[in-house]
Design a protein around this motif. Structure first.
Motif, PDB file in Angstrom:
ATOM      1  N   THR A  15       0.857  -1.174   0.000  1.00  0.00           N
ATOM      2  CA  THR A  15       0.000   0.000   0.000  1.00  0.00           C
ATOM      3  C   THR A  15       0.899   1.231   0.000  1.00  0.00           C
ATOM      4  OG1 THR A  15      -1.652   1.270   1.234  1.00  0.00           O
ATOM      5  CG2 THR A  15      -0.147  -0.106   2.516  1.00  0.00           C
ATOM      6  N   ASN A  16       0.424   2.315  -0.582  1.00  0.00           N
ATOM      7  CA  ASN A  16       1.265   3.506  -0.704  1.00  0.00           C
ATOM      8  C   ASN A  16       1.066   4.482   0.452  1.00  0.00           C
ATOM      9  OD1 ASN A  16       3.265   4.748  -2.398  1.00  0.00           O
ATOM     10  ND2 ASN A  16       1.790   6.373  -2.842  1.00  0.00           N
ATOM     11  N   LEU A  17       0.189   4.139   1.393  1.00  0.00           N
ATOM     12  CA  LEU A  17      -0.079   5.015   2.532  1.00  0.00           C
ATOM     13  C   LEU A  17       0.595   4.478   3.787  1.00  0.00           C
ATOM     14  CD1 LEU A  17      -1.632   7.390   3.868  1.00  0.00           C
ATOM     15  CD2 LEU A  17      -3.503   5.758   4.278  1.00  0.00           C
ATOM     16  N   ASP A  18       1.382   5.309   4.450  1.00  0.00           N
ATOM     17  CA  ASP A  18       1.972   4.972   5.745  1.00  0.00           C
ATOM     18  C   ASP A  18       1.548   6.007   6.771  1.00  0.00           C
ATOM     19  OD1 ASP A  18       3.289   2.718   4.822  1.00  0.00           O
ATOM     20  OD2 ASP A  18       5.164   3.766   4.424  1.00  0.00           O
ATOM     21  N   ALA A  19       1.459   5.573   8.020  1.00  0.00           N
ATOM     22  CA  ALA A  19       1.093   6.460   9.121  1.00  0.00           C
ATOM     23  C   ALA A  19       2.322   6.742   9.976  1.00  0.00           C
ATOM     24  CB  ALA A  19      -0.012   5.832   9.966  1.00  0.00           C
ATOM     25  N   VAL A  20       2.459   7.997  10.405  1.00  0.00           N
ATOM     26  CA  VAL A  20       3.587   8.427  11.234  1.00  0.00           C
ATOM     27  C   VAL A  20       3.028   9.213  12.410  1.00  0.00           C
ATOM     28  CG1 VAL A  20       5.725   9.769  11.337  1.00  0.00           C
ATOM     29  CG2 VAL A  20       5.081   8.627   9.204  1.00  0.00           C
ATOM     30  N   THR A  21       3.490   8.906  13.607  1.00  0.00           N
ATOM     31  CA  THR A  21       3.120   9.747  14.744  1.00  0.00           C
ATOM     32  C   THR A  21       4.133  10.884  14.873  1.00  0.00           C
ATOM     33  OG1 THR A  21       4.430   8.532  16.400  1.00  0.00           O
ATOM     34  CG2 THR A  21       2.210   7.719  15.959  1.00  0.00           C
ATOM     35  N   GLY A  22       3.618  12.087  15.123  1.00  0.00           N
ATOM     36  CA  GLY A  22       4.497  13.214  15.396  1.00  0.00           C
ATOM     37  C   GLY A  22       5.271  13.751  14.211  1.00  0.00           C
ATOM     38  N   ALA A  23       4.637  13.811  13.030  1.00  0.00           N
ATOM     39  CA  ALA A  23       5.340  14.347  11.853  1.00  0.00           C
ATOM     40  C   ALA A  23       5.588  15.846  11.958  1.00  0.00           C
ATOM     41  CB  ALA A  23       4.549  14.048  10.582  1.00  0.00           C
ATOM     42  N   PHE A  24       4.960  16.514  12.937  1.00  0.00           N
ATOM     43  CA  PHE A  24       5.225  17.933  13.147  1.00  0.00           C
ATOM     44  C   PHE A  24       6.304  18.144  14.211  1.00  0.00           C
ATOM     45  CE2 PHE A  24       0.492  18.902  12.111  1.00  0.00           C
ATOM     46  CZ  PHE A  24       0.724  18.618  10.783  1.00  0.00           C
ATOM     47  N   SER A  25       6.830  17.068  14.777  1.00  0.00           N
ATOM     48  CA  SER A  25       7.749  17.185  15.910  1.00  0.00           C
ATOM     49  C   SER A  25       9.192  16.961  15.458  1.00  0.00           C
ATOM     50  CB  SER A  25       7.342  16.216  17.017  1.00  0.00           C
ATOM     51  OG  SER A  25       8.085  16.442  18.184  1.00  0.00           O
ATOM     52  N   TYR A  26       9.824  15.887  15.894  1.00  0.00           N
ATOM     53  CA  TYR A  26      11.256  15.722  15.647  1.00  0.00           C
ATOM     54  C   TYR A  26      11.537  14.481  14.812  1.00  0.00           C
ATOM     55  CZ  TYR A  26      16.300  15.563  16.651  1.00  0.00           C
ATOM     56  OH  TYR A  26      17.661  15.512  16.542  1.00  0.00           O
ATOM     57  N   THR A  27      11.674  13.323  15.450  1.00  0.00           N
ATOM     58  CA  THR A  27      11.999  12.110  14.700  1.00  0.00           C
ATOM     59  C   THR A  27      10.929  11.803  13.666  1.00  0.00           C
ATOM     60  OG1 THR A  27      13.047  11.280  16.720  1.00  0.00           O
ATOM     61  CG2 THR A  27      12.723   9.713  14.931  1.00  0.00           C
TER      62      THR A  27
ATOM     63  N   LEU B 179      28.544   8.891  25.340  1.00  0.00           N
ATOM     64  CA  LEU B 179      27.323   8.789  24.555  1.00  0.00           C
ATOM     65  C   LEU B 179      27.716   8.617  23.091  1.00  0.00           C
ATOM     66  CD1 LEU B 179      25.742  12.335  24.223  1.00  0.00           C
ATOM     67  CD2 LEU B 179      27.901  11.934  25.374  1.00  0.00           C
ATOM     68  N   GLN B 180      26.760   8.173  22.285  1.00  0.00           N
ATOM     69  CA  GLN B 180      27.076   7.763  20.910  1.00  0.00           C
ATOM     70  C   GLN B 180      26.022   8.320  19.955  1.00  0.00           C
ATOM     71  OE1 GLN B 180      27.509   3.524  20.607  1.00  0.00           O
ATOM     72  NE2 GLN B 180      28.286   3.568  18.503  1.00  0.00           N
ATOM     73  N   PRO B 181      26.095   9.593  19.611  1.00  0.00           N
ATOM     74  CA  PRO B 181      25.013  10.244  18.862  1.00  0.00           C
ATOM     75  C   PRO B 181      24.887   9.758  17.425  1.00  0.00           C
ATOM     76  CG  PRO B 181      26.881  11.722  19.113  1.00  0.00           C
ATOM     77  CD  PRO B 181      27.185  10.520  19.950  1.00  0.00           C
ATOM     78  N   ILE B 182      23.643   9.824  16.932  1.00  0.00           N
ATOM     79  CA  ILE B 182      23.333   9.471  15.548  1.00  0.00           C
ATOM     80  C   ILE B 182      22.477  10.577  14.949  1.00  0.00           C
ATOM     81  CG2 ILE B 182      21.286   8.124  16.225  1.00  0.00           C
ATOM     82  CD1 ILE B 182      21.912   6.279  13.804  1.00  0.00           C
ATOM     83  N   SER B 183      22.624  10.813  13.656  1.00  0.00           N
ATOM     84  CA  SER B 183      21.889  11.902  13.015  1.00  0.00           C
ATOM     85  C   SER B 183      20.414  11.532  12.847  1.00  0.00           C
ATOM     86  CB  SER B 183      22.487  12.225  11.646  1.00  0.00           C
ATOM     87  OG  SER B 183      22.170  11.216  10.700  1.00  0.00           O
ATOM     88  N   ALA B 184      19.572  12.564  12.828  1.00  0.00           N
ATOM     89  CA  ALA B 184      18.137  12.350  12.636  1.00  0.00           C
ATOM     90  C   ALA B 184      17.850  11.761  11.260  1.00  0.00           C
ATOM     91  CB  ALA B 184      17.398  13.671  12.816  1.00  0.00           C
ATOM     92  N   GLU B 185      18.601  12.201  10.245  1.00  0.00           N
ATOM     93  CA  GLU B 185      18.390  11.665   8.894  1.00  0.00           C
ATOM     94  C   GLU B 185      18.673  10.172   8.838  1.00  0.00           C
ATOM     95  OE1 GLU B 185      20.165  14.349   9.569  1.00  0.00           O
ATOM     96  OE2 GLU B 185      19.470  16.027   8.333  1.00  0.00           O
ATOM     97  N   GLU B 186      19.757   9.738   9.471  1.00  0.00           N
ATOM     98  CA  GLU B 186      20.097   8.321   9.433  1.00  0.00           C
ATOM     99  C   GLU B 186      19.137   7.495  10.283  1.00  0.00           C
ATOM    100  OE1 GLU B 186      24.801   8.015   8.457  1.00  0.00           O
ATOM    101  OE2 GLU B 186      24.283   8.712  10.469  1.00  0.00           O
ATOM    102  N   THR B 187      18.632   8.068  11.363  1.00  0.00           N
ATOM    103  CA  THR B 187      17.624   7.369  12.152  1.00  0.00           C
ATOM    104  C   THR B 187      16.374   7.130  11.315  1.00  0.00           C
ATOM    105  OG1 THR B 187      18.449   8.410  14.181  1.00  0.00           O
ATOM    106  CG2 THR B 187      16.250   7.441  14.258  1.00  0.00           C
ATOM    107  N   ALA B 188      15.935   8.161  10.598  1.00  0.00           N
ATOM    108  CA  ALA B 188      14.765   8.014   9.737  1.00  0.00           C
ATOM    109  C   ALA B 188      15.020   6.988   8.636  1.00  0.00           C
ATOM    110  CB  ALA B 188      14.392   9.358   9.132  1.00  0.00           C
ATOM    111  N   ASP B 189      16.221   7.011   8.072  1.00  0.00           N
ATOM    112  CA  ASP B 189      16.566   6.058   7.014  1.00  0.00           C
ATOM    113  C   ASP B 189      16.505   4.624   7.536  1.00  0.00           C
ATOM    114  OD1 ASP B 189      17.753   5.494   4.277  1.00  0.00           O
ATOM    115  OD2 ASP B 189      19.303   4.637   5.555  1.00  0.00           O
ATOM    116  N   LEU B 190      17.018   4.397   8.742  1.00  0.00           N
ATOM    117  CA  LEU B 190      16.963   3.065   9.338  1.00  0.00           C
ATOM    118  C   LEU B 190      15.524   2.617   9.533  1.00  0.00           C
ATOM    119  CD1 LEU B 190      19.774   3.373  12.025  1.00  0.00           C
ATOM    120  CD2 LEU B 190      19.792   1.827  10.068  1.00  0.00           C
ATOM    121  N   CYS B 191      14.664   3.536   9.970  1.00  0.00           N
ATOM    122  CA  CYS B 191      13.264   3.190  10.192  1.00  0.00           C
ATOM    123  C   CYS B 191      12.582   2.796   8.884  1.00  0.00           C
ATOM    124  CB  CYS B 191      12.534   4.369  10.834  1.00  0.00           C
ATOM    125  SG  CYS B 191      12.985   4.700  12.551  1.00  0.00           S
TER     126      CYS B 191
END
Length: 311
Positions: free
Chosen positions: A4-16, A181-193
């Protein structure tokens, strides 16, 4: 798995959730945003549709998810405040997962945190563990992504550290600052998801970047790349927490909770798995450091005070 071409995301106005939505839209997906504030101003225009969480009416919540193939869940709270509690956040997530199953959602990608454990003395990590367990047992295909510290322009922690470095002559380091601590970028977190959503098998993966830094190294790095001349002062953890409460009084915010400080000092934002991200924080700061800390961003004003309850 039916496509299906529709996905749901919680908090698309926030951060991750915003970074996940950006990635999905770039891939040509339709995006449904579940949010506390459907009328909030945002960058997406008419590219996505927003609906309220409707935790108080599970049937409405389920109907809002109809047609979605994957649910990307970033819903959580940073600390207990007023009626906002981790226990309620777990209950709400259970309602969300049940609604997704009833709506025919095929896969859940849940964003958790590294080192979430049911026996953790910290309520944040216990709650995250409880949500992981209900995702595992929901009967749907799932992926659990566990980030460490996610860095990006919208990150309150890094922004507010830099704000203090820019506007105060001193910056207080709790303890010796040698905890890691071991930081990761928001872009790469989204890519992993998004890549995790494309797989069929259940999986659990830490999301951590390539570099492990001590907190004092992190602050020094932020100083260098933002032009700060603040002096780093080392205080016992209890005194440093008291200083953060003073800053919170000045800013009308909670700048750092005792549990957050303990989790940081116990190195819970470090992964034992191989790094999943490749972007180094220092390289990112060379490009974006000047954009951080020009104003203080209040956690309470952004995510708590505009909303009477999270039920």
């Amino acid at each position: 798995m039916v496509q299906t071409n529709l996905d749901a995301v919680t908090g698309a106005f926030s951060y991750t959730g915003k970074y996940i939505a950006r990635r999905l839209l770039a891939d040509g997906k339709q995006v449904l945003n579940l949010t506390r504030d459907p009328g909030r101003e945002h960058e997406f225009g008419s590219l996505l549709r927003s609906v309220p969480f409707s935790f108080e009416d599970p049937q409405v919540l389920s109907a809002s998810l109809a047609g979605a193939g994957t649910l990307y869940n970033t819903y959580w709270i940073r600390f207990n405040y007023s009626s906002w509690t981790f226990d309620q956040a777990v209950k709400n997530t259970r309602l969300l997962v049940e609604a997704a199953r009833n709506a025919g959602v095929q896969r859940i990608v849940h964003v958790s945190v590294t080192n979430a454990r049911a026996d953790s003395p910290l309520a944040y990590f216990r709650g995250k563990s409880a949500v992981e367990e209900l995702v595992r047992n929901c009967g749907l295909s799932y992926a659990i992504i566990r980030p460490t510290l996610i860095f990006g322009l919208e990150d309150l922690l890094l922004n507010n550290i830099v704000y203090l470095l820019r506007h105060f002559p001193l910056f207080v380091i709790p303890g010796d600052g040698n905890y890691r601590l071991q930081p990761i970028s928001a872009e790469e977190t989204a890519d992993l998801c998004v890549r995790a959503a494309q797989q069929n098998q259940n999986l659990e993966l830490d999301a951590a970047g390539p570099d492990i830094l001590t907190f004092r190294e992190l602050v020094r790095m932020l100083k260098i790349h933002t032009g700060s001349t603040a002096r780093m002062v080392y205080l016992p953890a209890a005194l440093a927490l008291g200083f953060s409460r003073l800053v919170g009084w000045i800013t009308h915010d909670i700048t750092l909770s005792s549990e957050e400080l303990r989790g940081l000092m116990e190195e819970l934002l470090v992964s034992e798995q191989p790094p999943a991200g490749q972007t180094r924080l220092e390289d990112w700061l060379k490009e974006h450091g000047k954009e951080l800390g020009n104003s203080y961003v209040s956690e309470l004003r952004r995510n708590y005070l505009p909303y009477n309850t999270h039920k």
